[in-house]
Design an enzyme around this catalytic site. Structure first.
Site, short mmCIF file in Angstrom:
data_model
loop_
_atom_site.label_atom_id
_atom_site.label_comp_id
_atom_site.label_asym_id
_atom_site.label_seq_id
_atom_site.Cartn_x
_atom_site.Cartn_y
_atom_site.Cartn_z
N CYS A 22 0.93 -1.37 0.15
CA CYS A 22 0.15 -0.08 0.02
C CYS A 22 0.75 1.43 -0.09
O CYS A 22 0.50 2.16 -0.63
CB CYS A 22 -1.05 0.36 1.37
SG CYS A 22 -1.91 -1.27 1.21
C1 BEZ Z 1 0.43 -4.73 1.91
O1 BEZ Z 1 0.11 -3.32 1.52
O2 BEZ Z 1 1.79 -4.91 1.85
C2 BEZ Z 1 -0.44 -5.68 2.51
C3 BEZ Z 1 -1.67 -5.13 3.10
C4 BEZ Z 1 -2.55 -5.77 3.66
C5 BEZ Z 1 -2.46 -7.29 3.59
C6 BEZ Z 1 -1.46 -7.73 2.86
C7 BEZ Z 1 -0.41 -7.05 2.48
#
Ligand code: BEZ
Length: 211
Positions: free
Chosen positions: A45
């Site tokens: 994210c």
């Molecule tokens: C991420 O942004 O890396 C992420 C967010 C939620 C679950 C898994 C990965």
């Protein structure tokens, strides 16, 4: 039921990092992108939000307003923003909605419990100036989206809206485009002064009209 292409994008009022926004008013006559991410302070994210911020001039050039969202509160978004700037090199420059009550997430069916329990998946809605949904995308948490592809789709959607052309497989800005079947050969000749090539009666190619 999930939001489908051609549906009116549901309106909402929500708190964001740019203050309270009323979605339809905020979009005004612009195109819009509403996209969700699963969680603040997570790696994929962080890279996505930095990339969207870095692409601001590309969105502006296409008259597109971008709104991000997750079920984290605005206060968390604000704390996370400095990490995004530090690690991705661009400060957030679009509103990030805080949706801890999941009101918008439920309105747009962004929570897919069999994939990610109570968090939003990576949803994207492209919305036209008529407030109709033009594109939906859903990616899993583990895969960062390709925002160049989203810009490419917007280029295609805007060409269709303005010039009655469609775009072929793997099209990129500047490539030849397709004359929509709804236009007769006669109409196409008038509309496309550069002419068109009829490979088949239903497969007619013309240079991109706005180049
Ligand atoms: C991420 O942004 O890396 C992420 C967010 C939620 C679950 C898994 C990965």
């Amino acid at each position: 039921m999930a939001i489908q292409l051609g549906d009116t994008a549901p309106d909402f009022t929500a708190k964001s990092t740019s203050g309270e926004i009323q979605f339809h008013d905020y979009l005004g006559d612009s195109w819009g992108i509403l996209f969700s991410h699963p969680k603040d302070f997570t790696p994929v994210c962080t890279t996505e939000l930095g990339r969207v911020a870095a692409l601001k001039s590309e969105f502006d050039r296409r008259n597109v307003k971008v709104v991000g969202l997750s079920v984290d509160p605005v206060e968390d978004h604000e704390k996370w923003a400095s990490d995004i700037e530090e690690t991705q090199g661009t400060a957030l420059n679009f509103p990030l909605v805080g949706d801890p009550e999941r009101t918008v997430a439920n309105l747009y069916d962004m929570i897919h419990p069999n994939a990610l329990n109570t968090l939003t998946v990576r949803s994207v809605f492209v919305i036209g100036p008529d407030k109709k949904v033009k594109l939906t995308l859903t990616y899993p948490a583990s895969t960062g989206r390709n925002f160049d592809e989203i810009l490419r789709v917007i280029d295609s959607l805007q060409l269709t809206a303005d010039h009655q052309v469609a775009t072929p497989v793997d099209w990129n800005d500047g490539d030849d485009v397709i004359v929509v079947p709804a236009l007769s050969d006669e109409e196409a000749s008038k509309k496309f002064p550069k002419g068109f090539q009829a490979i088949k009666p239903y497969l007619r190619i013309t240079p991109q009209p706005n180049k």
